[in-house]
Design an enzyme around this catalytic site. Sequence first.
Site, PDB file in Angstrom:
ATOM      1  N   ALA A  15     -48.564 -25.389 117.010  1.00 13.13           N
ATOM      2  CA  ALA A  15     -47.624 -24.544 116.273  1.00 13.13           C
ATOM      3  C   ALA A  15     -47.837 -23.077 116.608  1.00 13.13           C
ATOM      4  CB  ALA A  15     -47.757 -24.782 114.771  1.00 13.13           C
ATOM      5  N   GLY A  16     -48.062 -22.795 117.900  1.00 14.82           N
ATOM      6  CA  GLY A  16     -48.040 -21.406 118.348  1.00 14.82           C
ATOM      7  C   GLY A  16     -46.596 -21.026 118.639  1.00 14.82           C
ATOM      8  N   GLY A  17     -46.425 -19.975 119.414  1.00 14.16           N
ATOM      9  CA  GLY A  17     -45.069 -19.492 119.690  1.00 14.16           C
ATOM     10  C   GLY A  17     -44.194 -20.538 120.356  1.00 14.16           C
ATOM     11  N   GLY A  18     -44.727 -21.249 121.354  1.00 17.27           N
ATOM     12  CA  GLY A  18     -43.927 -22.236 122.095  1.00 17.27           C
ATOM     13  C   GLY A  18     -43.516 -23.403 121.214  1.00 17.27           C
ATOM     14  N   PHE A 119     -45.999  -1.820 131.812  1.00 12.87           N
ATOM     15  CA  PHE A 119     -47.091  -2.789 131.897  1.00 12.87           C
ATOM     16  C   PHE A 119     -47.386  -3.059 133.368  1.00 12.87           C
ATOM     17  CE2 PHE A 119     -49.388  -5.872 129.214  1.00 12.87           C
ATOM     18  CZ  PHE A 119     -49.346  -5.203 128.010  1.00 12.87           C
ATOM     19  N   ASP A 221     -56.700 -29.057 124.434  1.00 14.77           N
ATOM     20  CA  ASP A 221     -56.499 -30.409 123.887  1.00 14.77           C
ATOM     21  C   ASP A 221     -55.336 -31.150 124.558  1.00 14.77           C
ATOM     22  OD1 ASP A 221     -58.481 -29.539 122.226  1.00 14.77           O
ATOM     23  OD2 ASP A 221     -57.238 -29.379 120.434  1.00 14.77           O
ATOM     24  N   GLN A 240     -56.784 -16.619 134.779  1.00 18.25           N
ATOM     25  CA  GLN A 240     -56.718 -15.165 134.757  1.00 18.25           C
ATOM     26  C   GLN A 240     -57.915 -14.579 134.018  1.00 18.25           C
ATOM     27  OE1 GLN A 240     -53.459 -12.820 132.503  1.00 18.25           O
ATOM     28  NE2 GLN A 240     -53.144 -12.476 134.677  1.00 18.25           N
ATOM     29  N   HIS A 242     -58.868 -11.293 132.400  1.00 19.94           N
ATOM     30  CA  HIS A 242     -58.236 -10.049 131.951  1.00 19.94           C
ATOM     31  C   HIS A 242     -59.201  -8.898 132.225  1.00 19.94           C
ATOM     32  CE1 HIS A 242     -56.280  -7.035 129.522  1.00 19.94           C
ATOM     33  NE2 HIS A 242     -55.266  -7.854 129.315  1.00 19.94           N
ATOM     34  N   LEU A 252     -60.121  -9.173 123.390  1.00 26.47           N
ATOM     35  CA  LEU A 252     -59.124  -8.552 124.261  1.00 26.47           C
ATOM     36  C   LEU A 252     -58.804  -7.113 123.859  1.00 26.47           C
ATOM     37  CD1 LEU A 252     -56.836  -8.881 126.431  1.00 26.47           C
ATOM     38  CD2 LEU A 252     -55.370  -9.631 124.553  1.00 26.47           C
ATOM     39  N   SER A 254     -55.803  -4.763 124.949  1.00 28.46           N
ATOM     40  CA  SER A 254     -54.516  -4.946 125.625  1.00 28.46           C
ATOM     41  C   SER A 254     -54.344  -4.047 126.842  1.00 28.46           C
ATOM     42  CB  SER A 254     -53.390  -4.661 124.641  1.00 28.46           C
ATOM     43  OG  SER A 254     -52.162  -4.698 125.305  1.00 28.46           O
ATOM     44  N   GLU A 255     -53.615  -4.607 127.816  1.00 27.03           N
ATOM     45  CA  GLU A 255     -53.166  -3.820 128.965  1.00 27.03           C
ATOM     46  C   GLU A 255     -52.247  -2.683 128.507  1.00 27.03           C
ATOM     47  OE1 GLU A 255     -52.120  -6.436 132.224  1.00 27.03           O
ATOM     48  OE2 GLU A 255     -50.450  -5.128 132.742  1.00 27.03           O
ATOM     49  N   ARG A 286     -53.223  -8.010 137.207  1.00 25.12           N
ATOM     50  CA  ARG A 286     -54.527  -8.220 136.563  1.00 25.12           C
ATOM     51  C   ARG A 286     -55.582  -8.751 137.518  1.00 25.12           C
ATOM     52  NH1 ARG A 286     -52.472 -10.684 130.746  1.00 25.12           N
ATOM     53  NH2 ARG A 286     -51.786  -8.683 129.936  1.00 25.12           N
ATOM     54  N   HIS A 353     -59.146 -15.293 130.301  1.00 28.16           N
ATOM     55  CA  HIS A 353     -58.069 -14.957 129.377  1.00 28.16           C
ATOM     56  C   HIS A 353     -56.953 -15.980 129.350  1.00 28.16           C
ATOM     57  CE1 HIS A 353     -55.394 -12.440 127.080  1.00 28.16           C
ATOM     58  NE2 HIS A 353     -54.522 -12.304 128.052  1.00 28.16           N
ATOM     59  N   ARG A 398     -50.629 -14.522 136.396  1.00 30.47           N
ATOM     60  CA  ARG A 398     -49.569 -14.172 135.453  1.00 30.47           C
ATOM     61  C   ARG A 398     -49.501 -12.661 135.255  1.00 30.47           C
ATOM     62  NH1 ARG A 398     -49.479 -12.861 130.198  1.00 30.47           N
ATOM     63  NH2 ARG A 398     -51.540 -13.597 129.591  1.00 30.47           N
ATOM     64  N   LEU A 404     -45.659 -14.279 126.495  1.00 30.30           N
ATOM     65  CA  LEU A 404     -44.831 -14.392 125.290  1.00 30.30           C
ATOM     66  C   LEU A 404     -43.395 -14.739 125.683  1.00 30.30           C
ATOM     67  CD1 LEU A 404     -46.058 -11.556 122.871  1.00 30.30           C
ATOM     68  CD2 LEU A 404     -46.719 -13.954 122.953  1.00 30.30           C
TER      69      LEU A 404
END
Lengths: 587, 231
Positions: A15-18, A119, A221, A240, A242, A252, A254-255, A286, A353, A398, A404
Amino acid sequence: MTVARRKFDAVIVGAGGGGMRAALQLSEAGLKVAVLSKVFPTRSHTVAAQGGIAAALGNVTEDNWHWHMYDTVKGSDYLGDQDAIEFMCRQASEVVYELEHYGMPFDRLENGKIYQRPFGGQSQNFGGAQATRSCAVADRTGHAMLHTLYQRNVRANTQFFVEWMGLDLIRDEHGDVLGVSALDIETGEVMILQARATLFATGGGARIFSASTNAFINTGDGLAMAARAGVPLQDMEFWQFHPTGVYGVGILISEAVRGEGGYLLNKDGERFMERYAPHAKDLASRDVVSRAMTTEIKEGRGCGRDADHLLLKLDHLGADVIKARLPGIREIAIKFAHADPVREPIPVVPTAHYMMGGIPTNFHGQVVAPYKTGPEEVVQGFYAVGECACVSVHGANRLGTNSLLDILVFGRAAGNQIIEDLKRNTHHKHLPGDAADKALARLARLDSQKDGENVAQVGDMLRKTMQAHCGVFRFADLLKQGVDKISEVAERVKNTEIRDKSRVFNTARVEALELDNLVEVAVATMVSAQARKESRGAHARDDFPHRDDDKWLKHTLYFSEDRRLDYKPVRLKPLTVESFPPKARIY
Amino acid sequence: MKFSIYRFDPDKDEKPYMQDYEITLEPADRMLLDALIRIKTVDDSLSLRRSCREGVCGSDAMNINGRNGLACITPVKGLREPVELRPLPGLPVIRDLIVDMTQFFKQYHSIKPYLINEDPPPETERLQSPEERAELDGLYECILCACCSTACPSFWWNPDKYVGPAGLLQAYRFLADSRDQATAERLDYLEDPYRLFRCHSIMNCTDVCPKGLNPMEAISRIKTMMTKRTI
């Protein structure tokens, strides 16, 4: 033993963003969906994403999706599939606007439009001037996005199974996927969740490394469940690192710090990225920045007593910019590095990362594997999106803020594909009687194990092995030893023992099951990395320092049952535009 | 370092008890969560939630020496010994430091925590000025850890009727959003002797918020909105 069974139209694991973007699509279409998550949805790791979402809105500088596509192909070191990349970049603006309509509290420009920041790896006009493409909510974009998606799912009445862990993928004799077996962590009960469509959105697995920006729950998992069920894992050698994890802690930074104008310094106070990437400097890709930092440290120009880290300077941005645009970073730096970036630089080091590899899918989110008709035959009933999937839009490296975007675009696409597929597949297929046996056997083994291995110790050995043998730079002898060592870890994982036998919220059991998953990911990584004899994106071999398109412009497929490797071609043909042929990658 | 930790496993314990632990911390063990993970390597039955270990996921809220906080951003150095750890107060305990948050989330869901705007969305973004957007600062950052609501005596008494500081902070987050159209409906829901008005300005919520947010102020702003519309 009989196991309780429940039927749904679709089951989503994660139940993350995807997972939540896909769930929203399905719930709003009126389907009966179950979303399983090891943690309450807003605690998923999307919450930790900071810098932004890439979309060529052009709110600050002129932009278009085709430039974004070029940057993504180049960033992937040409291993990304260009059909999927075109698909993603074309839809970027739409999914970002949609998120804004859902209530996402984007930062704003004076004219009221969504705030965008520069970015790494983003350019205008196919490699020209720096682009300003990252749509941001301060440095808490992932947090804002995850909460917004959860909130929208509350509105859509999505059914969540909170603190449930997927155990195994259920397939029938044709290889079709019928659902998952899962553990209700709170009660210790096992259940079969049967579905006409099963979507994995289980996130990454960078917890295979000792130094990782990832949350504890990122244990790969979904990959392990797929691998155990005979589905190959793609491009697992590409991880990756980071550039800016907090030294000694891994958290982290952030970039976005460099996007807003921060830069890296070595012990001589030199802005060393000017030497490695004269054009993009600190906003090179990165992989490029992490290699430069590792080289600086290796050549004795690291900072601190042990000369083992570098400094990220941002005080010149001024307290106002830092407090308005990077408040979360400031909080992390003060708490974890005892450095207030308003006054002093943050000690940083490249840190594991993101997993570019994963469960192979097409750009509709359907899982594909070699079977009868070719290397990319659809596995019926099985879908994957986000970090656990390999579409592949990220290829060998990436770009920041494309993750995101990836989960929004492919979460929605997979949702739409499932809706279409379910119109044809109107009935649940027959569930084999032994559907939960593998999972039950694993649990029974764990409960009865005597004189076994300590989960924490074996986990530690796993992480140290990956860190030492499969890091930013990779060496032939270390990889070879690494395969032996990780095989030894895999043997020990078979005999883990937990002392806690309680049925209720047994976190020792969960951690032992997670270790079963981590080791699948770790072995896949080491075996795939040893075999790829070139340097591409995040896979940098000391003995093969150059990219070799003649031999290695292809995706790796790793099969867990016999650790066999296979390869398949990269999709160089986009959907509508001209292909970007591989060329030297200079920033 | 000495710890005294609340233990209860309904699978085997008749009642809860406090268990003492003494461990040697390593230099890398900076935060309370690091110490708890070290204890867990010795006693794997100690149960707690944790995930991001950087204070953004909200999993590891607990009562630390009498005060609610997140273990992952509480420096272990300087804590009074033995460090007394208990589950968040006022919610049913599932096991050890893990509480049942059903009631807490029920209250969060009750305030319709999503943007309500029935106009057909434009082709691009809805516009919002930087000033309008700034109204959401200090509100949207909530991580739903429940430190505030479980530090609130009014929530302890009426967790089924009083929305509590976390829920009210989010209620205000949507009331304050220039894009939201449900102000009247939201205020109607909250105009109730319990839902909003059980807040007696005790300030525990603001005092303990690990993200430095101010639910108390949000609540008083809702009350102001309520008063204004009656005039």
